[in-house]
Design an enzyme around this catalytic site. Structure first.
Site, PDB file in Angstrom:
ATOM      1  N   HIS A 152       0.532  -1.140  -0.297  1.00 22.65           N
ATOM      2  CA  HIS A 152       0.078   0.358  -0.061  1.00 22.65           C
ATOM      3  C   HIS A 152       0.510   1.094  -0.156  1.00 22.65           C
ATOM      4  O   HIS A 152       0.563   1.905  -0.848  1.00 22.65           O
ATOM      5  CB  HIS A 152      -1.118  -0.154   1.389  1.00 22.65           C
ATOM      6  CG  HIS A 152      -1.713   0.834   1.511  1.00 22.65           C
ATOM      7  ND1 HIS A 152      -2.715   1.339   0.664  1.00 22.65           N
ATOM      8  CD2 HIS A 152      -1.016   2.204   1.797  1.00 22.65           C
ATOM      9  CE1 HIS A 152      -3.111   2.475   1.193  1.00 22.65           C
ATOM     10  NE2 HIS A 152      -2.648   2.868   2.116  1.00 22.65           N
ATOM     11  N   GLU A 153       2.209   1.090   1.014  1.00 22.63           N
ATOM     12  CA  GLU A 153       2.793   2.229   0.978  1.00 22.63           C
ATOM     13  C   GLU A 153       3.908   2.639  -0.565  1.00 22.63           C
ATOM     14  O   GLU A 153       3.720   3.425  -0.871  1.00 22.63           O
ATOM     15  CB  GLU A 153       3.368   2.872   1.597  1.00 22.63           C
ATOM     16  CG  GLU A 153       2.722   2.175   3.734  1.00 22.63           C
ATOM     17  CD  GLU A 153       1.617   3.453   3.565  1.00 22.63           C
ATOM     18  OE1 GLU A 153       2.645   4.595   3.137  1.00 22.63           O
ATOM     19  OE2 GLU A 153       0.758   3.778   3.851  1.00 22.63           O
ATOM     20  N   HIS A 156       1.534   4.919  -2.672  1.00 23.93           N
ATOM     21  CA  HIS A 156       1.285   5.980  -2.677  1.00 23.93           C
ATOM     22  C   HIS A 156       2.461   6.260  -3.857  1.00 23.93           C
ATOM     23  O   HIS A 156       2.737   7.761  -4.183  1.00 23.93           O
ATOM     24  CB  HIS A 156       1.157   6.202  -1.511  1.00 23.93           C
ATOM     25  CG  HIS A 156       0.020   6.791  -0.272  1.00 23.93           C
ATOM     26  ND1 HIS A 156      -1.286   6.922  -1.469  1.00 23.93           N
ATOM     27  CD2 HIS A 156      -0.723   5.808   0.241  1.00 23.93           C
ATOM     28  CE1 HIS A 156      -2.401   6.510  -0.316  1.00 23.93           C
ATOM     29  NE2 HIS A 156      -1.453   6.068   0.561  1.00 23.93           N
ATOM     30  N   GLU A 212      -6.495   6.469  -1.044  1.00 24.88           N
ATOM     31  CA  GLU A 212      -5.850   5.369  -0.398  1.00 24.88           C
ATOM     32  C   GLU A 212      -6.717   4.164  -1.190  1.00 24.88           C
ATOM     33  O   GLU A 212      -6.019   3.561  -1.361  1.00 24.88           O
ATOM     34  CB  GLU A 212      -7.116   5.350   0.674  1.00 24.88           C
ATOM     35  CG  GLU A 212      -6.315   6.868   1.688  1.00 24.88           C
ATOM     36  CD  GLU A 212      -4.982   6.663   2.225  1.00 24.88           C
ATOM     37  OE1 GLU A 212      -4.530   5.237   2.169  1.00 24.88           O
ATOM     38  OE2 GLU A 212      -4.289   6.918   3.846  1.00 24.88           O
TER      39      GLU A 212
END
Length: 271
Positions: A152-153, A156, A212
């Site tokens: 997920h990070e 980004h 997100e």
């Protein structure tokens, strides 16, 4: 956070840099108007506000090299004030095992991982390939869940969200301090204390619901491509939901429970 592929923005996933740029241009314009319109203002105050407006304007057009440079300095500032797990520690060895088979680079920049020894539940990534995972998160989650959070990070960064966050944080810092002048580089315009403040803003950045959700899907696709278990994304969100969305690392947009359900639906759909 090793395979031979590199992380890049997935097809169909787009960010909105134009909207960010418009907001920063408006900020720069507003500061310039304030510099001209006040009564009784001194030359120094006008100069300071104009300088801040120039800095906010520059933030809208920070180059990839400047963003990377600022990320280098910000990551170094956080590393310097954090307790980092040694390479042979159980935390570092576990993280190395978790990320084995994960992409070695994001947008062509090599990834480097470290563990911060803290009870806080968090993880983050920057445009210079700096990925930091907190031991509090590792204590809370199993390997599949930690891998999902890291994906997920990385998302980004790959999708441009981290760059936009850096632009916003830089603009806010420069506007407050009125520190940057025309022609100065982004890094030269910030003192060590300002770099530390910038780093904290990046770690605590609030991404939009669209960003997100896009990072969630990016992580899912990344795990799928690497033939990792995707169920960790579901249970990771469920654990964060129990902690309370207002205090969790993923904030509350959308709620962690909804994000867990979305991952569950994607697994059921087998795509």
């Amino acid at each position: 956070m090793t395979t031979a592929y590199q992380v890049a923005a997935a097809p169909g996933m787009k960010t909105a840099p134009a909207k960010l740029k418009t907001g920063l241009l408006a900020l720069a314009f507003g500061l310039s108007v304030a510099a001209c319109g006040g009564k009784g203002g001194t030359t120094d105050s006008v100069s300071g506000l104009t300088s801040a407006g120039t800095s906010a304007l520059k933030a809208a057009t920070l180059s990839d090299a400047e963003v990377k440079d600022l990320s280098d300095k910000s990551c170094a500032a956080l590393d310097a004030q954090s307790k980092i797990a040694t390479p042979k520690s159980k935390e570092a060895l576990r993280l190395a095992r978790i990320v084995k088979g994960m992409p070695p680079a994001v947008n062509g920049v090599p990834i480097n991982y470290k563990v911060y020894l803290t009870k806080d539940v968090n993880a983050w990534a920057m445009n210079n390939g700096c990925v930091r995972v907190y031991s509090g998160l590792m204590s809370l989650m199993n390997d599949d869940e930690v891998r999902g959070v890291i994906g997920h990070e990385i998302g980004h960064v790959a999708l441009g969200h981290a760059k936009s966050s850096m632009q916003t944080a830089y603009a806010a810092s420069a506007a407050r301090q009125a520190a940057a002048a025309a022609g100065n580089s982004a890094v030269a315009a910030l003192s060590n204390s300002q770099l530390g403040e910038l780093a904290e803003k990046l770690v605590n950045a609030q991404f939009s619901q669209v960003q997100e959700s896009a990072a969630d899907d990016y992580a899912f696709d990344l795990l799928t491509a690497g033939k990792f278990k995707r169920e960790g994304l579901v249970s990771a969100f469920e654990k964060l939901a129990k902690l309370g969305d207002n205090s969790s690392m993923f904030s509350s947009h959308p709620p962690s429970s909804e994000r867990a359900q979305h991952m569950r639906e994607r697994i059921a759909a087998k795509k």
